[in-house]
Design a protein around this motif. Sequence first.
Motif, PDB file in Angstrom:
ATOM      1  N   GLU A 139       0.811  -1.218   0.000  1.00 29.40           N
ATOM      2  CA  GLU A 139       0.000   0.000   0.000  1.00 29.40           C
ATOM      3  C   GLU A 139       0.844   1.267   0.000  1.00 29.40           C
ATOM      4  OE1 GLU A 139      -3.206   0.344  -0.394  1.00 29.40           O
ATOM      5  OE2 GLU A 139      -3.456  -1.812  -0.582  1.00 29.40           O
ATOM      6  N   THR A 140       2.022   1.220   0.620  1.00 24.87           N
ATOM      7  CA  THR A 140       2.897   2.393   0.693  1.00 24.87           C
ATOM      8  C   THR A 140       4.261   2.043   0.099  1.00 24.87           C
ATOM      9  OG1 THR A 140       3.825   1.823   2.857  1.00 24.87           O
ATOM     10  CG2 THR A 140       1.746   3.072   2.834  1.00 24.87           C
ATOM     11  N   LEU A 141       5.102   3.058  -0.091  1.00 26.97           N
ATOM     12  CA  LEU A 141       6.431   2.795  -0.607  1.00 26.97           C
ATOM     13  C   LEU A 141       7.226   1.942   0.368  1.00 26.97           C
ATOM     14  CD1 LEU A 141       8.591   3.184  -2.753  1.00 26.97           C
ATOM     15  CD2 LEU A 141       9.249   5.321  -1.617  1.00 26.97           C
ATOM     16  N   GLU A 142       7.074   2.191   1.657  1.00 24.28           N
ATOM     17  CA  GLU A 142       7.764   1.366   2.650  1.00 24.28           C
ATOM     18  C   GLU A 142       7.350  -0.085   2.520  1.00 24.28           C
ATOM     19  OE1 GLU A 142       8.569   4.562   6.271  1.00 24.28           O
ATOM     20  OE2 GLU A 142       6.826   3.239   6.363  1.00 24.28           O
ATOM     21  N   VAL A 225       7.193   9.765  -6.328  1.00 25.93           N
ATOM     22  CA  VAL A 225       7.768  10.528  -7.432  1.00 25.93           C
ATOM     23  C   VAL A 225       9.244  10.727  -7.120  1.00 25.93           C
ATOM     24  CG1 VAL A 225       5.649  11.711  -8.099  1.00 25.93           C
ATOM     25  CG2 VAL A 225       7.121  12.721  -6.336  1.00 25.93           C
ATOM     26  N   THR A 226      10.072  10.849  -8.165  1.00 22.60           N
ATOM     27  CA  THR A 226      11.516  10.921  -7.963  1.00 22.60           C
ATOM     28  C   THR A 226      12.021  12.364  -7.955  1.00 22.60           C
ATOM     29  OG1 THR A 226      11.950  10.742 -10.334  1.00 22.60           O
ATOM     30  CG2 THR A 226      11.811   8.677  -9.079  1.00 22.60           C
ATOM     31  N   ALA A 241      11.984  10.031  -0.986  1.00 18.36           N
ATOM     32  CA  ALA A 241      12.598  10.250   0.323  1.00 18.36           C
ATOM     33  C   ALA A 241      11.576  10.135   1.448  1.00 18.36           C
ATOM     34  CB  ALA A 241      13.277  11.612   0.360  1.00 18.36           C
ATOM     35  N   GLU A 242      10.363  10.652   1.215  1.00 15.97           N
ATOM     36  CA  GLU A 242       9.309  10.551   2.229  1.00 15.97           C
ATOM     37  C   GLU A 242       8.976   9.104   2.545  1.00 15.97           C
ATOM     38  OE1 GLU A 242       5.866  13.503   2.092  1.00 15.97           O
ATOM     39  OE2 GLU A 242       6.672  13.674   0.047  1.00 15.97           O
ATOM     40  N   ASN A 247      18.034   9.628  -1.319  1.00 13.10           N
ATOM     41  CA  ASN A 247      18.933   9.913  -2.449  1.00 13.10           C
ATOM     42  C   ASN A 247      18.495   9.249  -3.745  1.00 13.10           C
ATOM     43  OD1 ASN A 247      20.731  11.370  -0.682  1.00 13.10           O
ATOM     44  ND2 ASN A 247      21.540   9.409   0.012  1.00 13.10           N
ATOM     45  N   PHE A 248      17.185   9.208  -3.942  1.00 12.52           N
ATOM     46  CA  PHE A 248      16.643   8.586  -5.152  1.00 12.52           C
ATOM     47  C   PHE A 248      15.900   9.652  -5.950  1.00 12.52           C
ATOM     48  CE2 PHE A 248      13.984   5.861  -7.789  1.00 12.52           C
ATOM     49  CZ  PHE A 248      14.842   4.809  -8.086  1.00 12.52           C
ATOM     50  N   GLU A 249      16.683  10.499  -6.605  1.00 19.75           N
ATOM     51  CA  GLU A 249      16.110  11.578  -7.412  1.00 19.75           C
ATOM     52  C   GLU A 249      16.537  11.387  -8.861  1.00 19.75           C
ATOM     53  OE1 GLU A 249      17.207  15.301  -5.708  1.00 19.75           O
ATOM     54  OE2 GLU A 249      16.394  14.811  -3.732  1.00 19.75           O
TER      55      GLU A 249
END
Length: 328
Positions: A139-142, A225-226, A241-242, A247-249
């Motif tokens: 459900e989330t990025l984590e 989003v990056t 990052a949230e 450091n994933f841009e």
Amino acid sequence: MRKTISTLLAVALAAGAAFSAHGAAAQDYPAQPITIIVPFSAGGPTDTVTRLVAQAMSEDLGQQIVVQNVGGAGGTLGAAQAATAAADGYTLLLHHIGMSTAPALYQSLPYDPQTDFAPIGLVTEVPMTIVARRDFEPETLEDLLAHIRENGENITYANAGVGAASQLCGMLLMDALDTRMTEVPYQGTGPAMTDLLGGQIDMMCDQTTNTTTQIQAGEIKAYAVTTPERIDALPDVPTAAEGGLENFELAIWHGLYAPVGTDPAIVERLSASLQTALATETVAQSFADLGTAPVPADQATPDALAEKLATQTELWAEVVAAAGVTPQ
């Protein structure tokens, strides 16, 4: 002596005639429709950007601009076709960051991005999104990161081939997690999106120009989003990052090129037209709706694109080498 003078005069006259003809061709440009090659399939993010820009440039130049999709091999097939086209300003290439990564990812690239093209100008820098099929479990990025670490190769990950933006983003994601997923290459992320919507593929990483509409409609699940900050078009989608991915841009820049040898006056005319197109309200609003924006006028220039290509080629050579990726 007379023969030598006559010969030199003949050569000078021939050169002058050629120069006059060349100058006249540039002055009359464009006198016929222009083709922009997109090295990916129709309906993908680069195709979307190209068609918006092509329409606005067509209105400025007073000639039809035809978009030709030549997908395959991570964008290298279309780029190779453009590199060998006549240098007359009637065949152009709109490509993305893949122009700078291809030299590090392919052993026998049939062209040199920095010497076989005449840069016209940058177009836009598009954020990436990490997305999945609507019914994907996390459900989330984590949750997603934990799910990838646990399931690895059981997860199918779509991309548009080696060197494509979607492949680069996926490579960085898997390297960050030190985990491999099962990559499924397509001719472009247009058809990949079709399979994602249909549930045949678990996830992919793609530009907002190809995902925003589906995210807004709830047809796919968006995790991040990056970009350093959230974007206006997708205010509910957190940054990487949230979600715990530091450091994933990654922004996917796009540039417009002509074959090397194209008359500088024609390149300058195309650059001016590109700047005019990017300044139109229609293009600016369409880009905003897709989560991106046109570059400033001083970036839509040959020098700015040449510098971007050079610095990014050096950067990605280091990234690819550090990742241990073996060129194909």
